[in-house]
Write a protein that holds these residues in place. Structure first.
Motif, PDB file in Angstrom:
ATOM      1  N   GLY A  11     -41.851 -80.667  68.924  1.00 33.10           N
ATOM      2  CA  GLY A  11     -41.026 -79.484  69.159  1.00 33.10           C
ATOM      3  C   GLY A  11     -41.805 -78.182  69.201  1.00 33.10           C
ATOM      4  O   GLY A  11     -41.316 -77.172  69.704  1.00 33.10           O
ATOM      5  N   ARG A  12     -43.031 -78.202  68.687  1.00 39.53           N
ATOM      6  CA  ARG A  12     -43.895 -77.006  68.712  1.00 39.53           C
ATOM      7  C   ARG A  12     -44.968 -77.073  69.800  1.00 39.53           C
ATOM      8  O   ARG A  12     -45.807 -76.192  69.901  1.00 39.53           O
ATOM      9  N   GLY A  13     -44.956 -78.174  70.571  1.00 32.16           N
ATOM     10  CA  GLY A  13     -45.986 -78.327  71.602  1.00 32.16           C
ATOM     11  C   GLY A  13     -47.330 -78.718  71.025  1.00 32.16           C
ATOM     12  O   GLY A  13     -48.375 -78.410  71.603  1.00 32.16           O
ATOM     13  N   LEU A  14     -47.314 -79.433  69.897  1.00 28.50           N
ATOM     14  CA  LEU A  14     -48.538 -79.865  69.221  1.00 28.50           C
ATOM     15  C   LEU A  14     -48.537 -81.378  69.064  1.00 28.50           C
ATOM     16  O   LEU A  14     -47.494 -82.015  69.115  1.00 28.50           O
ATOM     17  N   THR A  15     -49.706 -81.939  68.829  1.00 24.18           N
ATOM     18  CA  THR A  15     -49.817 -83.320  68.390  1.00 24.18           C
ATOM     19  C   THR A  15     -50.277 -83.290  66.938  1.00 24.18           C
ATOM     20  O   THR A  15     -50.790 -82.271  66.465  1.00 24.18           O
ATOM     21  N   VAL A  16     -50.121 -84.398  66.235  1.00 25.03           N
ATOM     22  CA  VAL A  16     -50.590 -84.419  64.846  1.00 25.03           C
ATOM     23  C   VAL A  16     -52.113 -84.316  64.792  1.00 25.03           C
ATOM     24  O   VAL A  16     -52.677 -83.877  63.796  1.00 25.03           O
ATOM     25  N   VAL A  17     -52.769 -84.683  65.873  1.00 24.08           N
ATOM     26  CA  VAL A  17     -54.229 -84.601  65.940  1.00 24.08           C
ATOM     27  C   VAL A  17     -54.689 -83.145  65.840  1.00 24.08           C
ATOM     28  O   VAL A  17     -55.686 -82.841  65.181  1.00 24.08           O
ATOM     29  N   ASP A  18     -53.962 -82.233  66.473  1.00 22.63           N
ATOM     30  CA  ASP A  18     -54.381 -80.833  66.553  1.00 22.63           C
ATOM     31  C   ASP A  18     -53.630 -79.898  65.627  1.00 22.63           C
ATOM     32  O   ASP A  18     -54.027 -78.743  65.462  1.00 22.63           O
ATOM     33  N   ALA A  19     -52.543 -80.360  65.039  1.00 22.35           N
ATOM     34  CA  ALA A  19     -51.723 -79.480  64.192  1.00 22.35           C
ATOM     35  C   ALA A  19     -52.445 -79.163  62.882  1.00 22.35           C
ATOM     36  O   ALA A  19     -53.365 -79.871  62.460  1.00 22.35           O
ATOM     37  N   ARG A  20     -52.009 -78.101  62.233  1.00 28.40           N
ATOM     38  CA  ARG A  20     -52.559 -77.690  60.934  1.00 28.40           C
ATOM     39  C   ARG A  20     -51.416 -77.189  60.065  1.00 28.40           C
ATOM     40  O   ARG A  20     -50.445 -76.614  60.562  1.00 28.40           O
ATOM     41  N   GLY A  21     -51.542 -77.402  58.746  1.00 28.71           N
ATOM     42  CA  GLY A  21     -50.631 -76.794  57.785  1.00 28.71           C
ATOM     43  C   GLY A  21     -49.213 -77.323  57.748  1.00 28.71           C
ATOM     44  O   GLY A  21     -48.307 -76.627  57.302  1.00 28.71           O
ATOM     45  N   ILE A  22     -48.991 -78.557  58.196  1.00 31.58           N
ATOM     46  CA  ILE A  22     -47.653 -79.152  58.167  1.00 31.58           C
ATOM     47  C   ILE A  22     -47.642 -80.225  57.074  1.00 31.58           C
ATOM     48  O   ILE A  22     -48.593 -81.008  56.974  1.00 31.58           O
ATOM     49  N   PRO A  23     -46.600 -80.289  56.250  1.00 32.17           N
ATOM     50  CA  PRO A  23     -46.558 -81.309  55.189  1.00 32.17           C
ATOM     51  C   PRO A  23     -46.726 -82.733  55.739  1.00 32.17           C
ATOM     52  O   PRO A  23     -46.199 -83.056  56.800  1.00 32.17           O
ATOM     53  N   HIS A  24     -47.465 -83.535  55.014  1.00 34.75           N
ATOM     54  CA  HIS A  24     -47.726 -84.947  55.316  1.00 34.75           C
ATOM     55  C   HIS A  24     -48.553 -85.149  56.585  1.00 34.75           C
ATOM     56  O   HIS A  24     -48.620 -86.265  57.114  1.00 34.75           O
ATOM     57  N   LEU A  25     -49.185 -84.083  57.061  1.00 32.46           N
ATOM     58  CA  LEU A  25     -49.956 -84.175  58.297  1.00 32.46           C
ATOM     59  C   LEU A  25     -51.135 -85.131  58.159  1.00 32.46           C
ATOM     60  O   LEU A  25     -51.396 -85.935  59.056  1.00 32.46           O
ATOM     61  N   SER A  26     -51.842 -85.084  57.036  1.00 37.21           N
ATOM     62  CA  SER A  26     -53.033 -85.922  56.898  1.00 37.21           C
ATOM     63  C   SER A  26     -52.673 -87.408  56.931  1.00 37.21           C
ATOM     64  O   SER A  26     -53.425 -88.229  57.464  1.00 37.21           O
TER      65      SER A  26
END
Length: 197
Positions: A157-172
């Motif tokens: 929904g933000r135009g991101l993938t989990v590969v490139d996103a930062r600062g989102i809970p449970h991202l790692s």
């Protein structure tokens, strides 16, 4: 040049989500990557427009056109099975309910009979559901498992993938899941590139 198809006989199992993550993973490693949207719904192209509106420059090229000049092509196919694919590798996601998994198993046989190397992936896994735990224990102990995490739709929904996103809970945790998926795809690529004896 590498081609990877993301396919499933069933819709709504996470094909586009996996295709986006794989494209971002290869692009992050410096490979010129194209994500080809074969699905008339155009979810990859919708994602590209979301990213564009958010001012995000994607590290890969989303398109539904025939293009050349890339190192890696990830193909996001519509639901259903075809007689031929543009790759020898098929990433095949499934949900973990009995009807979906039965269709998934039939799809794997269809693809293997056509000589493809398949990478089965359990999607939207919920460890609090015994039925899903049992299927993972029986069929996915050494295969990629992607849990049912809010981070995947949040990133989309933000135009991101989990590969490139930062600062989102449970991202790692999601990034680790995608790293394991990528390792499985790389192993399939190595297998298809192995000389015949």
């Amino acid at each position: 040049m590498v081609h990877v198809s993301v396919v499933s006989p069933k819709g709504g199992v996470g094909k586009t989500m996996l295709a986006l993550q794989l494209a971002a993973s290869y692009a992050r490693d410096g490979l010129r990557t194209c994500l080809v949207d074969h699905d008339p719904q155009g979810s990859v192209l919708v994602f590209g427009k979301i990213a564009q509106r958010a001012g995000i420059e994607l590290p890969f090229v989303p398109t539904n056109a025939r293009v050349s000049g890339f190192d890696v092509y990830i193909h996001d196919h519509p639901p259903g099975l075809e007689e031929a694919y543009p790759s020898r590798i098929a990433v095949v996601p499934t949900l973990l309910d009995p009807p979906s998994f039965l269709i998934h198993r039939r799809g794997l046989r269809h693809l293997e009979e056509r000589g493809l190397v398949v990478v089965p992936v359990a999607c939207r896994y919920r460890s609090d559901r015994k039925q899903q735990r049992d299927l993972v224990a029986a069929h996915f102990l050494d295969r990629p498992v992607v849990k049912d995490r809010d981070v995947y739709p949040t990133c989309y929904g933000r135009g991101l993938t989990v590969v490139d996103a930062r600062g989102i809970p449970h991202l790692s945790k999601a990034q680790n899941e995608i790293a394991l998926l990528r390792a499985a795809v790389d192993a399939a690529i190595a297998l298809t590139n192995k000389p015949h004896e």
